[in-house]
Every structure is written in C-alpha cells, then in structure tokens.
Design an enzyme around this catalytic site. Structure first.
Site, PDB file in Angstrom:
ATOM      1  N   TYR A 201      33.589  -6.470 -34.913  1.00 33.02           N
ATOM      2  CA  TYR A 201      33.953  -7.772 -34.341  1.00 33.02           C
ATOM      3  C   TYR A 201      34.311  -8.805 -35.395  1.00 33.02           C
ATOM      4  O   TYR A 201      34.521  -9.967 -35.072  1.00 33.02           O
ATOM      5  CB  TYR A 201      32.804  -8.307 -33.471  1.00 33.02           C
ATOM      6  CG  TYR A 201      32.862  -7.784 -32.054  1.00 33.02           C
ATOM      7  CD1 TYR A 201      33.084  -6.438 -31.810  1.00 33.02           C
ATOM      8  CD2 TYR A 201      32.702  -8.626 -30.968  1.00 33.02           C
ATOM      9  CE1 TYR A 201      33.145  -5.938 -30.529  1.00 33.02           C
ATOM     10  CE2 TYR A 201      32.767  -8.139 -29.674  1.00 33.02           C
ATOM     11  CZ  TYR A 201      32.990  -6.800 -29.462  1.00 33.02           C
ATOM     12  OH  TYR A 201      33.048  -6.312 -28.184  1.00 33.02           O
TER      13      TYR A 201
ATOM     14  N   LYS B  13      26.211   5.783 -33.729  1.00 33.83           N
ATOM     15  CA  LYS B  13      27.210   6.857 -33.696  1.00 33.83           C
ATOM     16  C   LYS B  13      27.328   7.384 -35.122  1.00 33.83           C
ATOM     17  O   LYS B  13      28.424   7.525 -35.675  1.00 33.83           O
ATOM     18  CB  LYS B  13      28.554   6.302 -33.168  1.00 33.83           C
ATOM     19  CG  LYS B  13      29.629   7.337 -32.942  1.00 33.83           C
ATOM     20  CD  LYS B  13      29.437   8.179 -31.696  1.00 33.83           C
ATOM     21  CE  LYS B  13      30.465   9.267 -31.590  1.00 33.83           C
ATOM     22  NZ  LYS B  13      30.263  10.182 -30.457  1.00 33.83           N
TER      23      LYS B  13
ATOM     24  N   ASP C 130      27.797  -4.794 -26.871  1.00 35.19           N
ATOM     25  CA  ASP C 130      28.632  -5.503 -25.905  1.00 35.19           C
ATOM     26  C   ASP C 130      28.871  -4.614 -24.684  1.00 35.19           C
ATOM     27  O   ASP C 130      28.703  -5.027 -23.531  1.00 35.19           O
ATOM     28  CB  ASP C 130      29.960  -5.867 -26.588  1.00 35.19           C
ATOM     29  CG  ASP C 130      30.759  -6.880 -25.789  1.00 35.19           C
ATOM     30  OD1 ASP C 130      30.229  -7.401 -24.798  1.00 35.19           O
ATOM     31  OD2 ASP C 130      31.912  -7.143 -26.158  1.00 35.19           O
TER      32      ASP C 130
END
Ligand code: NAI
Length: 343
Positions: A125, A177, A236
């Site tokens: 982001y 991840k 998010d």
C-alpha cells in the site's frame, strides 16, 4: 462532570453525512463529552477547496489527536491518492483494529467474535508503482513495490499481542504468504514468531496460516480463529470477509491507531449506489464511535451505546435494508436514541 474532549469530525463522502448524523444523535443522547471540530476531506475536499486532504483538516487532527471519520471516496486507477492512506501515513496510524462480532443472532454464521489486526502503513500500500511503456502502449507493464520492515512488523505485532493479552484472546493467528513472497511476508512471520518466543509465550496460543488457506477456513469454520494479525493488503481483504460473517459491511467498525493519534471509522466505503437515499446502515460507524469511547476510557458510555444498538436491532427489530429490514437511516437513529434515553 466529565471533562470536554476535543475531537475532529469528518462527515466524508456519499453516505458519510447520513451515518455521521445518526452517530452524532446517539452520542448526543449519551451526553458524550466530545467537542467536535468539523473538517472536510476526500471528494468533498476536492469539490470545496480543491484538495482531498486540506491543511486545516490535518491541523485539526494534529491538535485533537482524535477523529471520527465518515468514508472518503477515492477514484480507481487515475485521480488523487487515497486520503485514507495519506491520513494513516501522516499520523503514523500503524495499527488497524477491525472487530467482527455477531450482534443479530441466527445468521448464516452465528456467534462470531473475531478481531483482525492489520498493519496499516507498509506492504503493497505504499504507493510505489508505475507503468512502463513498450512501443505505443503506455501501460504495457505495471510494477509495484511492497516494503515491510522489521521495525514496522514488530510495532504492529506488539500492538496485536498486547491487545490480545488485554482483551483475553486465547489464540492469535499470523496470516502470511511466506511460501511465495518469502521476503515481503516472510519478515512479518519471522518477526511474529520471534516476538512470541521472547515475550508472549504461554500468554496465548500462537498459530500461523497461509492467506489462501485462511480464506477457506474462515468460510468453513470461522470459530477456529480468535484474532488474526496480518500485513496491509491481506488485512484489508480479510476484514471485509469477516464483516460478511456478521451481516455485512454495515456492521463492521474499524480503528486506526498510532502513537500520537487515533481515527475511528466504518470499514465500508462511501456506498455511492445508495448515497442520499436515507437507506444506509449507520451501525458500523456507531460501533466505531463505541471503540472511540473505549479509547478515551469512557467505558460506561461505550457499553451503553453497544447495548442500545443491540436492543434496537434485536428487541425493537428496527433494521435497515442491508439487514433485511425496511427502516431508514433516520428511523434507525430515532429508535436508537429512544433506547439510549429510555433504556
Ligand atoms: P462500499 O463499501 O462503499 O460499498 C460496497 C457495497 O456495500 C455497496 O453495495 C454499498 O451500498 C454497500 N454498503 C456499504 N456500506 C453500507 C452501509 N453502511 N449500509 C448499507 N449498505 C452499505 O465499497 P465501494 O463501492 O467499493 O467503494 C466506494 C468508495 O468508497 C470508493 O471510492 C472507495 O475508494 C471508498 N472507500 C472508502 C473507505 C474509507 O473511507 N475507509 C473504505 C472503502 C472504500
């Protein structure tokens, strides 16, 4: 008498002013001691003063260090950068706390009590992205850089672990991840495991899960989770998923917390499809206001507000369209104020 608390109020775009009015009505009925400094941002800022994040708004939050904010519209693809992201960066609001609690029983998923803690400043982001032109296609290649730091991960994980201890959470799950993005999300996982070993072992159970498996598990059996802590983009997405478990975006509040300021808002956006129609569910912003009352240690008022919301939805059965009811935003606010005033 309770001391006055200066706070910034940003009604925001789309359904923002409607749900903010409903929330102010409830806070007034509670005699919450906030003294509001009304400011603008987002599309309203662009329309009024040509700036999605005017200096006066920043100055106000710098002074009050506390804000209640309606949703702010951000154009997709081109246009200005998200005022929400800029506010988080400006005030270093590194932790995003998003609880999901079942209030209306008997839904598809019952008795949900989950909290998502999302890193709010780093990851994908940060806005370092650009296109590369090839031949006559200016958008032939798109590139984005994600940055996670040890210090940023640690600060957020420490916030999450402290919150877990303070609120009696039994289990914290780090979502990552690191099998694919070994560096970008590996650093977050590694920092979390290390922090737990050194400072929190035995105070709650720590678990880890890969984001894709987490999404599936949340749908199959969400009760196996208690608190999820994760990086910016995953947080998010997962916080909208868990909002869906408790009745949708109209029920999901969020707090953006940093060392020097805190901004409270709904998880949802400006809902342009229903703006100005007196249809929006103000519950998410009302629950955000309850979090704000907790934050300033007015726990009694926060509890009264949550109880009144519960009674309005479940005893009076006053519900907006997204919850299967037919009440308008204003009718819901009126019923809630009556619950607050008369018990
Ligand atoms: P959205 O959350 O505004 O709407 C998604 C769907 O949920 C729509 O069908 C909407 O009608 C419904 N919905 C949302 N809140 C509701 C409520 N309180 N009551 C009843 N129904 C509700 O998401 P969307 O359409 O993707 O985004 C619209 C704008 O909001 C965009 O410009 C986006 O950037 C911005 N946004 C702002 C956020 C913020 O200020 N924190 C967060 C998310 C999006």
């Amino acid at each position: 008498m309770t001391t006055e608390i200066p706070a910034t109020l940003i009604p925001g775009d789309g359904i923002g002013p409607e749900i903010v009015d409903a929330t102010l009505a409830a806070l007034d009925a509670l005699k919450a001691p906030f003294v509001w400094d009304r400011q603008i941002a987002g599309l309203e800022g662009v329309k009024t003063v040509g700036d999605p994040l005017p200096q006066a708004t920043l100055d106000s939050i710098r002074r009050t260090r506390l804000a209640l904010k309606g949703p702010l519209e951000t154009p997709s693809s081109g246009g200005y950068r998200s005022s929400n992201v800029r506010l988080r960066e400006e005030f270093k609001l590194y932790a995003n706390l998003r609880p999901a609690l079942t209030i209306i029983p008997g839904g598809r998923f019952d008795k949900i009590d989950l909290v998502v803690v999302r890193e709010n400043l780093e990851g994908l982001y940060i806005g370092h992205e650009h296109f590369v032109q090839i031949d006559d296609d200016p958008h032939a290649v798109a590139m984005a850089t994600g940055i996670n730091t040890r210090a940023g991960s640690r600060r957020l994980l420490e916030f999450a672990f402290e919150h877990a201890v303070a609120t009696g959470r039994k289990k914290v799950t780090i979502v990552h991840k690191a099998n694919i993005m070994k560096a970008l999300t590996g650093i977050f996982l590694e920092t979390g495991l290390d922090l737990y070993e050194r400072k929190y072992k035995g105070r709650f159970q720590l678990d880890t899960v890969i984001i894709d498996a987490c999404a599936m598990k949340l749908v199959l059996n969400p009760w196996q989770f208690d608190m999820l802590v994760t990086t910016n983009l995953f947080g998010d997405i997962l916080s909208d998923l868990v909002a869906g478990l408790v009745g949708g975006l109209g029920m999901a509040p969020g707090a953006n917390i940093g060392a020097n300021a805190a901004i409270f808002e709904a998880v949802h956006g400006s809902a342009p499809d229903i703006a100005g129609q007196n249809k929006a569910n103000p519950t998410a912003l009302l629950l955000a206001a309850a979090m704000m009352l907790d934050h300033v240690k007015l726990i009694d008022l926060a509890t009264r507000l949550r109880r009144a919301i519960d009674a309005t939805l479940n005893i009076d059965k006053v519900r907006t369209g997204d919850l299967g009811g037919s009440a308008t935003t204003q009718a819901f606010a009126k019923a809630l104020v009556s619950r607050i005033t008369n018990g």
